[in-house]
Design a protein around this motif. Structure first.
Motif, PDB file in Angstrom:
ATOM      1  N   PRO A 176       0.813  -1.230   0.000  1.00 24.15           N
ATOM      2  CA  PRO A 176       0.000   0.000   0.000  1.00 24.15           C
ATOM      3  C   PRO A 176       0.838   1.268   0.000  1.00 24.15           C
ATOM      4  N   THR A 269      -2.501   1.890   7.954  1.00 27.80           N
ATOM      5  CA  THR A 269      -3.742   1.165   8.222  1.00 27.80           C
ATOM      6  C   THR A 269      -3.959  -0.019   7.282  1.00 27.80           C
ATOM      7  N   VAL A 270      -3.716   0.170   5.986  1.00 28.87           N
ATOM      8  CA  VAL A 270      -3.905  -0.943   5.050  1.00 28.87           C
ATOM      9  C   VAL A 270      -2.867  -2.035   5.309  1.00 28.87           C
ATOM     10  N   THR A 273      -4.120  -4.083   8.120  1.00 25.91           N
ATOM     11  CA  THR A 273      -5.263  -4.884   7.688  1.00 25.91           C
ATOM     12  C   THR A 273      -4.816  -6.092   6.873  1.00 25.91           C
ATOM     13  N   ALA A 380      -8.593   1.953  -0.218  1.00 27.14           N
ATOM     14  CA  ALA A 380      -8.206   0.816   0.613  1.00 27.14           C
ATOM     15  C   ALA A 380      -8.956  -0.444   0.201  1.00 27.14           C
ATOM     16  N   ARG A 381     -10.257  -0.307  -0.008  1.00 27.18           N
ATOM     17  CA  ARG A 381     -11.043  -1.474  -0.442  1.00 27.18           C
ATOM     18  C   ARG A 381     -10.517  -2.023  -1.773  1.00 27.18           C
ATOM     19  N   GLU A 383      -7.505  -1.768  -3.053  1.00 29.74           N
ATOM     20  CA  GLU A 383      -6.205  -2.414  -2.845  1.00 29.74           C
ATOM     21  C   GLU A 383      -6.381  -3.828  -2.297  1.00 29.74           C
ATOM     22  N   LEU A 384      -7.278  -3.992  -1.341  1.00 24.83           N
ATOM     23  CA  LEU A 384      -7.494  -5.306  -0.740  1.00 24.83           C
ATOM     24  C   LEU A 384      -8.165  -6.268  -1.721  1.00 24.83           C
TER      25      LEU A 384
END
Length: 425
Positions: A176, A269-270, A273, A380-381, A383-384
């Motif tokens: 990230p 944060t990412v 996660t 973020a979503r 990337e995941l």
């Protein structure tokens, strides 16, 4: 099994302000990610805090909660742990303010605000509208997704034939941040320095290290902003510097406030996660199998990973005196939202401790809520999701390397190392 606690176990003797009932004073440090555990669901020890028998307002002394030096609030914090109350704190802007949140820069005498995080309505909206186009789903799909996918494919293929990767240190910590640095236009050679500064600010616990890191990063960011003022480019820092806020150029404090806020929020944060997500899949391989067999559930799986891994618990400040749940709240009181309890509240989520990638109406607080919902949530979503899509195309069933330590701090501190292995064909 999680350690069993009751209110009696966590009550402490502390001379709280006179508006705080003595039976509400408790030590909630264990629920703020300060105690590691080795559970498949590392947030399980906090689940009881949303029970019907738990008062809707608890109080955490300042010596047990680490933001006093930053916020200037040495009185302690009210804590809410039920979904309904957390939602009110995040959405009721009349009674709860975000001013001063995460303004670590105060530790070195800086007075600029973290924008838009620490700005309340109505001014908040002009800054949010200024930055939001760069994080919109349409722009992420059009401009960022190809780069994100290229980076994640490159990183996965680099380890696929080795049968091993440290998913926390070598992957989650890197992936990230590479995307963030490309988005902002920061030079690649600053990668390790950024992570060192960020660690010292958020995790070192040393005032001296925090202050040194703050001076280092703010000196760099101000010099970088000045460079982009002279030499514009196509990246986000340049766009911020040369944009218009309601028809005028941003001030110097607004420029550093926005760039600093994005820097602080874009690094950690990412990564936390990802580490927890892959730990959960390694320890609960049926989740891997479900995603591998039905990749169409990836979006729902990402949302459920986010719900079950609330990295942060945000706080607000009372804007006025008022009564709530029979307790007197005073202007200036700090109220912490315990997301690791609210995200599992059975009043909101059926069978909350079960990982359900097809859960409906999954409105959790991992990205906070209200007008201050995370600006980078869409990024973020994405990337995941792209990570899971490309990972399961290339990596067979994986597991934790035998003998590896799988303890986790259930929060932002998370996991430093997570060695995973798989069989190479």
């Amino acid at each position: 099994m999680p350690q069993s606690r009751t209110l009696d176990d966590i009550r402490v003797d502390y001379e709280a302000p006179d508006n705080v009932p003595r039976d509400r004073v408790v030590d909630l440090s264990f629920a703020n990610g300060s105690e590691p555990n080795d559970l498949v669901d590392p947030y399980e020890p906090f689940g009881w805090l949303n029970g019907d028998d738990v008062p809707r307002l608890l109080f955490n002394p300042p010596t047990r909660y680490g933001l006093g030096a930053i916020s200037g609030n040495q009185r302690g914090n009210w804590v809410v742990s039920h979904y309904e109350d957390i939602e009110r704190v995040y959405t009721d802007n009349e009674h709860f303010s975000n001013a001063g949140t995460a303004e670590f820069q105060r530790l070195i005498g800086e007075t600029f605000k973290s924008i838009p995080l620490a700005i309340d309505p109505p001014d908040h909206s002009k800054y949010r509208l200024y930055l939001m186009p760069y994080f919109s789903p349409a722009r992420i799909t059009r401009e960022l997704e190809p780069r994100i996918r290229a980076i994640v494919v490159e990183m996965i293929e680099a380890v696929a034939d080795t049968g091993e990767v440290d998913m926390a240190w070598d992957f989650g910590r890197v992936y990230p941040v590479r995307i963030f640095m490309g988005l902002m236009g920061f030079p690649d050679h600053m990668f390790e320095q950024f992570l060192d500064w960020e660690w010292d600010i958020l995790h070192s616990g040393s005032l001296e290290k925090m202050q040194a890191a703050l001076r280092g990063v703010l000196d760099f960011l101000r010099a970088f902003i000045a460079e982009k003022e002279r030499e514009p480019d196509e990246h986000l820092v340049s766009a911020i510097v040369h944009g218009q806020i309601e028809g005028r150029a941003p001030t110097d404090d607004e420029k550093i406030g926005m760039v600093w806020f994005l820097w602080l929020g874009g690094l950690d944060t990412v990564a936390a996660t990802i580490a927890q997500m892959f730990r959960r899949m390694a320890l609960q391989p049926e989740i891997q199998q479900a995603i591998r067999e039905r990749p169409e559930i990836i979006n729902g799986a990402v949302e459920e990973f986010l719900r079950t891994q609330p990295i942060l618990s945000s706080a607000r400040t009372a804007t006025k005196d008022f009564e709530w749940h029979g307790v007197q709240i005073r202007k200036g009181d700090s109220i912490q939202c315990l997301n690791p309890a609210g995200n599992f509240d059975p009043a909101r989520f059926a069978d909350p401790r079960t990982f359900d990638p097809e859960r409906r109406a999954n409105r959790h607080f991992t990205f906070v809520g209200g007008v201050h919902i995370c600006l980078g949530a869409h990024l973020a979503r994405r990337e995941l999701r792209l990570l899971l899509e490309e990972w399961f195309k290339r990596i067979p069933e994986f597991r934790v390397k035998p003998g590896a330590d799988t303890t986790v701090f259930p929060g932002l501190l998370s996991i430093r190392n997570l060695p995973l292995v798989w069989d190479v064909k």
